[in-house]
Design a protein around this motif. Structure first.
Motif, PDB file in Angstrom:
ATOM      1  N   VAL A 139      19.938  -3.821 -63.478  1.00  0.00           N
ATOM      2  CA  VAL A 139      18.921  -4.223 -64.452  1.00  0.00           C
ATOM      3  C   VAL A 139      19.536  -5.142 -65.508  1.00  0.00           C
ATOM      4  O   VAL A 139      18.971  -6.181 -65.863  1.00  0.00           O
ATOM      5  CB  VAL A 139      18.278  -2.982 -65.116  1.00  0.00           C
ATOM      6  CG1 VAL A 139      17.439  -3.385 -66.328  1.00  0.00           C
ATOM      7  CG2 VAL A 139      17.415  -2.230 -64.112  1.00  0.00           C
ATOM      8  N   THR A 153      12.910  -9.260 -61.126  1.00  0.00           N
ATOM      9  CA  THR A 153      12.811  -7.887 -61.617  1.00  0.00           C
ATOM     10  C   THR A 153      13.446  -6.926 -60.627  1.00  0.00           C
ATOM     11  O   THR A 153      13.218  -7.029 -59.418  1.00  0.00           O
ATOM     12  CB  THR A 153      11.336  -7.495 -61.810  1.00  0.00           C
ATOM     13  OG1 THR A 153      10.758  -8.350 -62.795  1.00  0.00           O
ATOM     14  CG2 THR A 153      11.187  -6.046 -62.255  1.00  0.00           C
ATOM     15  N   VAL A 173      14.696   0.430 -66.064  1.00  0.00           N
ATOM     16  CA  VAL A 173      13.989  -0.380 -65.069  1.00  0.00           C
ATOM     17  C   VAL A 173      12.582  -0.687 -65.580  1.00  0.00           C
ATOM     18  O   VAL A 173      11.985   0.102 -66.319  1.00  0.00           O
ATOM     19  CB  VAL A 173      13.910   0.313 -63.692  1.00  0.00           C
ATOM     20  CG1 VAL A 173      15.293   0.510 -63.101  1.00  0.00           C
ATOM     21  CG2 VAL A 173      13.150   1.622 -63.768  1.00  0.00           C
ATOM     22  N   GLU A 174      12.068  -1.846 -65.185  1.00  0.00           N
ATOM     23  CA  GLU A 174      10.748  -2.276 -65.621  1.00  0.00           C
ATOM     24  C   GLU A 174       9.706  -2.170 -64.515  1.00  0.00           C
ATOM     25  O   GLU A 174       8.533  -2.506 -64.742  1.00  0.00           O
ATOM     26  CB  GLU A 174      10.819  -3.721 -66.127  1.00  0.00           C
ATOM     27  CG  GLU A 174      11.705  -3.864 -67.356  1.00  0.00           C
ATOM     28  CD  GLU A 174      11.787  -5.290 -67.849  1.00  0.00           C
ATOM     29  OE1 GLU A 174      11.325  -6.205 -67.131  1.00  0.00           O
ATOM     30  OE2 GLU A 174      12.312  -5.498 -68.958  1.00  0.00           O
TER      31      GLU A 174
END
Length: 244
Positions: A177, A186, A207-208
């Motif tokens: 990340v 991402t 994390v997104e």
């Protein structure tokens, strides 16, 4: 901003349930027990029609549908015939109205197959690419991510941090990340995530985006339908984690 929730669908019903329960994006596959293979054009078209992003001016809600292109479950090293099939499938997926392509390929040395990826991107003709968990079989994950960061079309990397479960690779995922921070790509964490563990996992790794398969299915069974209540619970935990 909430963490993105991607849910695997193998049927139109799966996709409808996931979308209605709070999934932000669908990954459409068949043969989930083999890790996911290319679905039929008929299934892609039906899922896009059922839940996909609607045309401009249509008020109904929709979610993006990304479709896996994987011709077999033997390995992620493909021969010329495999690529012929895959590139045809990429074009068919685009024509069927999908939002993006989920694909991945390695060479015999465990490196990202740059040439093969470039060919897939060309065939996708502008659709975003998610590089799938072939990434986890790369010899060096950080080197592999550097390669993928060199491809503007690759907007997601689906990874469990090189482990069978993302829950066992929090440090590795956190490092990935940080490596991808500020880029066009991402880190999409998936494999082994559960309703109860997801909030802490997101907090520790930052994390997104997260990816759920068996974890939001009835009895955590890969062959069972998507469980709407589990999807709602994950959605609620992700929203609460982002607010805290």
């Amino acid at each position: 901003m909430s963490v993105l929730l991607e849910v695997i669908a193998t049927t139109v019903a799966d996709a409808r349930v996931a979308a209605q329960a709070g999934a932000d994006r669908i990954e459409l596959v068949t043969a989930l027990g083999e890790g996911g293979l290319t679905p039929s054009v008929g299934l892609i078209e039906a899922v896009v029609a059922a839940v996909g992003i609607p045309a401009a001016g249509v008020p109904a809600a929709g979610v993006p549908v990304n479709v896996i292109v994987r011709p077999h479950g033997r390995s992620f090293v493909y021969d010329p015939d495999d690529f012929t099939v895959m590139l045809r499938d990429v074009r068919a997926v685009k024509a069927a109205g999908a939002n993006g392509i989920v694909i991945g390929m390695l060479d015999a040395n465990g490196e990202i197959d740059r040439e093969g990826l470039a060919r897939a991107i060309d065939a996708a003709d502008g659709l975003p690419i998610t590089f799938h968990r072939a990434f986890d079989e790369a010899r060096d994950l950080h080197k592999a991510l550097d390669v993928l960061l060199g491809f503007d079309a690759v907007t997601n990397v689906l990874t469990s941090g090189g482990k069978s479960s993302a829950l066992h690779a929090e440090a590795a995922l956190g490092a990935l990340v940080r490596q991808a921070a500020g880029s066009h790509c991402t880190v999409l964490a998936g494999a082994g995530l559960t309703v109860d563990a997801v909030a802490g996992f997101v907090s520790r790794t930052q994390v997104e985006a997260v990816h759920f398969g068996s974890g939001v299915r009835v009895d955590s069974n890969a062959l069972a339908p998507v469980d709407a209540e589990r999807v709602r619970q994950v959605r609620a935990r992700l929203d609460a984690a982002r607010r805290s």
